[in-house]
Structure formats: C-alpha cells, structure tokens
Write a protein that holds these residues in place. Structure first.
Motif, mmCIF file in Angstrom:
data_model
loop_
_atom_site.group_PDB
_atom_site.id
_atom_site.type_symbol
_atom_site.label_atom_id
_atom_site.label_comp_id
_atom_site.label_asym_id
_atom_site.label_seq_id
_atom_site.Cartn_x
_atom_site.Cartn_y
_atom_site.Cartn_z
ATOM 1 N N PHE A 52 49.179 3.005 -5.495
ATOM 2 C CA PHE A 52 49.553 1.724 -6.087
ATOM 3 C C PHE A 52 49.707 1.806 -7.598
ATOM 4 C CE2 PHE A 52 47.595 0.253 -2.078
ATOM 5 C CZ PHE A 52 48.656 -0.507 -1.598
ATOM 6 N N LEU A 63 52.732 0.928 -12.450
ATOM 7 C CA LEU A 63 52.791 0.767 -11.003
ATOM 8 C C LEU A 63 53.299 2.044 -10.345
ATOM 9 C CD1 LEU A 63 54.231 -2.842 -10.616
ATOM 10 C CD2 LEU A 63 51.870 -2.111 -10.318
ATOM 11 N N PHE A 67 55.117 0.868 -4.671
ATOM 12 C CA PHE A 67 55.636 -0.493 -4.830
ATOM 13 C C PHE A 67 57.148 -0.525 -4.677
ATOM 14 C CE2 PHE A 67 51.526 -1.652 -6.624
ATOM 15 C CZ PHE A 67 51.365 -2.920 -6.095
ATOM 16 N N GLY A 71 58.803 -2.832 -2.114
ATOM 17 C CA GLY A 71 59.792 -3.785 -2.602
ATOM 18 C C GLY A 71 61.096 -3.675 -1.844
#
Length: 254
Positions: A52, A63, A67, A71
């Motif tokens: 993460f 990040l 992600f 996403g």
C-alpha cells in the motif's frame, strides 16, 4: 478484535493523508495524523509490506503500485463508466473539447473518466480529482438533482471556499443556480475551479431515475464563444440522456 479495528482505522488515516500529499516523511505523517511515532512507524512498515505504501530513495513515502491496480479495477467495474465511455467518445469527436464524467462520492464529486481535447491548449483535470459539490458545472449539476432534504443539509453546512475567480461563494446565489439548473436540465460554470475555463454539464440518472453523475464539455474560455453555447448545451444534454438510458432510466425531470 477491538485493537485490530483501531489499527485498521489508524492505518487508513495514514493512507488518507496521501489524497492531499504526493509524498510524506514519517514525521510529517505523525504530525498530520496525530498518531504516535512508534505506532506510525510500525503501521508504515506493515503498509509497505502489503504494497500500500512504498519508500522512495530520499526516505519519503508515497502510495504503492497496489493502488494503481485497485484503481484500475474500480474504474473498470463502474457501470456508469462503461455506459458513458462510448457516448463521451462521440461527443469528444463532435466538439473537439475535453469531456468529463463525474460521480458523487459522499459530500464530494469525483472525476472517474476524462477524454482530452484535440486542441493543443488543454485542461489537465486528472481522473480521481475531487471537488466540492458547489463548485464546477459537473459537481453542481449533481447537487441540483440531489434529493431536496439532502441538498438543503449540504448547503447549510457547506463552507463556500473560492477556488478561482468565478467560484460561487454566496449560498443565495448557489440556491438560485441549482433551481435554474433543474428547470433547464444543464448548468454552465465560468472560472469556478480554474481561472479562464468554461464547462457545460448535464445530469445522468440511473434505472431508479435518481441522479448518479454528470457529464461535461470543458475547455479554455477563449474557445467558448457566446453563439456556440446552444451547440454545447444540446450536446451535453443529449449525452446525459443517452447515458441515462444506457443505465436504465425511463424518464427525465426536464
């Protein structure tokens, strides 16, 4: 279990900081979150291990690539995005301007898809950008068709902060704009989120005939002449209706 829940909550608090900051040091995370340094250090280590967060060469954190994967999955699985993309592509070809797709996320609007303008001078709105519901054509068209009780509660609590020279900062003016938008079925913003920009937006409804998003045609003010607005308004409204039909909407409130 209770302690585990607290750990998850605090870890999410750390991750949430990166919505506003591209990179942070551990000390900055501690200061912004209020989490003790020892606990923050332990959580950051666990978040890095899970993908993460990632540590940069200069010792700052950002990040992690996980992600990006999440996403992409969220973006692909949004029904409204799938229903809207072919329509957006058509309007993009017909107008040559940037086309934005925005949905409501609690008390904010979030940009979930965008097609760039064909012109050299462009607006650089990013997918994932957030905006308050009172600012910008797309966010405000969503607020205009939000259920009345929820809309009133939002306006009562909202702090109308200016983002650019044309941001609406008067609640009376905002109410007038929302009322006009519901009658017309569209809204226009001038320099509300960025100076010297124009956006023309129309609402998108789902199979329950409830507002779920907005689509806008946007560009620099210099390319939006007064005699062109009927064309842009018509294109935005047609696109909104087509996407709404793709989502199962059977009737429109305008």
């Amino acid at each position: 279990m209770k302690n585990q829940n607290k750990t998850v909550t605090k870890s999410m608090a750390l991750l949430t900081l990166f919505r506003q900051h591209e990179e942070l040091t551990l000390q900055e995370m501690v200061k912004l979150s209020g989490i003790p340094k020892t606990s923050a250090h332990r959580m950051v280590g666990a978040l890095i291990e899970m993908g993460f967060l990632q540590k940069e060469k200069d010792g700052r954190y950002s990040l992690g690539m996980l992600f990006l994967e999440f996403g992409q999955l969220v973006s692909e699985r949004l029904d409204i995005r799938k229903a809207a993309l072919p329509v957006m592509q058509k309007v993009n070809r017909e107008t040559g301007e940037a086309i934005n797709l925005v949905v409501k996320d609690q008390l904010e609007a979030i940009y979930v898809e965008k097609l760039e303008a064909s012109h050299p001078v462009r607006l650089y709105t990013k997918i994932g950008r957030r905006s308050p519901l009172y600012a910008g054509a797309c966010p405000r068209i969503i607020l205009a068709y939000t259920e009345e009780t929820e809309q009133q509660a939002y306006i009562e609590k909202a702090n109308l902060i200016p983002f650019a020279s044309g941001t609406i900062t008067s609640k009376e003016k905002l109410l007038q704009s929302l009322h006009r938008s519901r009658i017309d079925g569209y809204t226009i913003s001038f320099s509300e989120l960025e100076n010297d920009t124009v956006s023309v937006a129309a609402p998108i409804f789902d199979y329950k005939n409830s507002i779920v998003g907005g689509i806008s045609i946007a560009g620099p003010e210099t390319r939006f002449q007064k005699d062109q607005f009927p064309f842009y308004i018509n294109k935005a409204k047609e696109a909104g209706k087509t996407i709404s039909k793709n989502l199962g909407c059977q009737s429109f409130p305008f």
